[in-house]
Design a protein around this motif. Sequence first.
Motif, PDB file in Angstrom:
ATOM      1  N   ARG A  66      -1.467  -0.002   6.108  1.00  0.00           N
ATOM      2  CA  ARG A  66      -1.188   0.744   7.340  1.00  0.00           C
ATOM      3  C   ARG A  66       0.206   0.396   7.828  1.00  0.00           C
ATOM      4  O   ARG A  66       0.657  -0.739   7.715  1.00  0.00           O
ATOM      5  N   GLY A  67       0.874   1.381   8.388  1.00  0.00           N
ATOM      6  CA  GLY A  67       2.186   1.146   8.974  1.00  0.00           C
ATOM      7  C   GLY A  67       3.297   0.900   7.966  1.00  0.00           C
ATOM      8  O   GLY A  67       4.361   0.421   8.331  1.00  0.00           O
ATOM      9  N   ALA A  68       3.041   1.202   6.700  1.00  0.00           N
ATOM     10  CA  ALA A  68       4.060   0.990   5.669  1.00  0.00           C
ATOM     11  C   ALA A  68       5.191   2.002   5.824  1.00  0.00           C
ATOM     12  O   ALA A  68       4.986   3.126   6.253  1.00  0.00           O
ATOM     13  N   ARG A  69       6.398   1.586   5.462  1.00  0.00           N
ATOM     14  CA  ARG A  69       7.572   2.464   5.481  1.00  0.00           C
ATOM     15  C   ARG A  69       7.726   3.205   4.159  1.00  0.00           C
ATOM     16  O   ARG A  69       8.331   4.256   4.081  1.00  0.00           O
ATOM     17  N   VAL A  70       7.217   2.579   3.120  1.00  0.00           N
ATOM     18  CA  VAL A  70       7.361   3.091   1.767  1.00  0.00           C
ATOM     19  C   VAL A  70       6.137   2.629   0.978  1.00  0.00           C
ATOM     20  O   VAL A  70       5.527   1.619   1.309  1.00  0.00           O
ATOM     21  N   ALA A  71       5.765   3.388  -0.042  1.00  0.00           N
ATOM     22  CA  ALA A  71       4.615   3.023  -0.864  1.00  0.00           C
ATOM     23  C   ALA A  71       4.836   3.525  -2.288  1.00  0.00           C
ATOM     24  O   ALA A  71       5.802   4.239  -2.566  1.00  0.00           O
ATOM     25  N   TRP A  72       3.946   3.133  -3.165  1.00  0.00           N
ATOM     26  CA  TRP A  72       3.961   3.578  -4.555  1.00  0.00           C
ATOM     27  C   TRP A  72       2.676   4.349  -4.835  1.00  0.00           C
ATOM     28  O   TRP A  72       1.588   3.825  -4.608  1.00  0.00           O
ATOM     29  N   VAL A 131       9.113  -7.393  -1.255  1.00  0.00           N
ATOM     30  CA  VAL A 131       9.788  -7.098  -2.520  1.00  0.00           C
ATOM     31  C   VAL A 131       9.303  -5.769  -3.100  1.00  0.00           C
ATOM     32  O   VAL A 131      10.115  -4.966  -3.582  1.00  0.00           O
ATOM     33  N   VAL A 132       8.008  -5.512  -3.049  1.00  0.00           N
ATOM     34  CA  VAL A 132       7.469  -4.235  -3.544  1.00  0.00           C
ATOM     35  C   VAL A 132       8.117  -3.077  -2.790  1.00  0.00           C
ATOM     36  O   VAL A 132       8.547  -2.085  -3.384  1.00  0.00           O
ATOM     37  N   ASP A 133       8.218  -3.214  -1.465  1.00  0.00           N
ATOM     38  CA  ASP A 133       8.850  -2.166  -0.650  1.00  0.00           C
ATOM     39  C   ASP A 133      10.340  -2.059  -0.941  1.00  0.00           C
ATOM     40  O   ASP A 133      10.872  -0.958  -1.087  1.00  0.00           O
ATOM     41  N   GLY A 134      11.011  -3.197  -1.012  1.00  0.00           N
ATOM     42  CA  GLY A 134      12.457  -3.184  -1.282  1.00  0.00           C
ATOM     43  C   GLY A 134      12.776  -2.582  -2.638  1.00  0.00           C
ATOM     44  O   GLY A 134      13.739  -1.816  -2.775  1.00  0.00           O
ATOM     45  N   LEU A 135      11.948  -2.896  -3.626  1.00  0.00           N
ATOM     46  CA  LEU A 135      12.174  -2.329  -4.962  1.00  0.00           C
ATOM     47  C   LEU A 135      11.926  -0.819  -4.950  1.00  0.00           C
ATOM     48  O   LEU A 135      12.686  -0.061  -5.560  1.00  0.00           O
ATOM     49  N   ALA A 136      10.896  -0.375  -4.250  1.00  0.00           N
ATOM     50  CA  ALA A 136      10.644   1.070  -4.144  1.00  0.00           C
ATOM     51  C   ALA A 136      11.860   1.771  -3.551  1.00  0.00           C
ATOM     52  O   ALA A 136      12.311   2.800  -4.061  1.00  0.00           O
ATOM     53  N   LEU A 137      12.417   1.212  -2.497  1.00  0.00           N
ATOM     54  CA  LEU A 137      13.599   1.799  -1.870  1.00  0.00           C
ATOM     55  C   LEU A 137      14.801   1.747  -2.805  1.00  0.00           C
ATOM     56  O   LEU A 137      15.574   2.703  -2.889  1.00  0.00           O
ATOM     57  N   THR A 145       7.111   6.907   3.745  1.00  0.00           N
ATOM     58  CA  THR A 145       5.960   7.274   4.566  1.00  0.00           C
ATOM     59  C   THR A 145       6.359   7.604   6.006  1.00  0.00           C
ATOM     60  O   THR A 145       5.531   8.103   6.754  1.00  0.00           O
ATOM     61  N   LEU A 146       7.593   7.333   6.393  1.00  0.00           N
ATOM     62  CA  LEU A 146       8.055   7.617   7.747  1.00  0.00           C
ATOM     63  C   LEU A 146       8.580   9.044   7.829  1.00  0.00           C
ATOM     64  O   LEU A 146       9.546   9.389   7.141  1.00  0.00           O
TER      65      LEU A 146
END
Length: 136
Positions: free
Chosen positions: A75-81, A12-18, A92-93
Amino acid sequence: MHRTKDQQIKHVVDGLALGVLANGVRAVTSSKMSLESGFNYAWRRWAHASEFPSIKGHNPGNLFWIGMGKSERRRGARVAWASERWAQPYLTLDGWDVEETLELHADEVETEDWIELGRLFIERFKEDEIIWAETA
């Protein structure tokens, strides 16, 4: 797909960032109260919240805030805050754009639904608490 509580929060954190990025927002205030309030507002109105049963209680925004704080260290995250004065989602990709990353992130929750969660989230912020991508 069954996910642990931590996996649900991360997703959810990643989806919301996107979703925030897809709505043309570069950053929002990093005020804990504003972030939690924005998340709680969006979460109560989002049709897919029930698909993440571990994110519940009187203040699910606190779970979001904690997960957001952990996002930069994963590690290996696609997106971050990134979070200092502003809470800034970022990809992050290398070489990937928001649309491609959203498609990769989508599973039982479609890309349009993550964009909707992002829209609901930013709807709660005041104009001086948002940095729009085109004004950056």
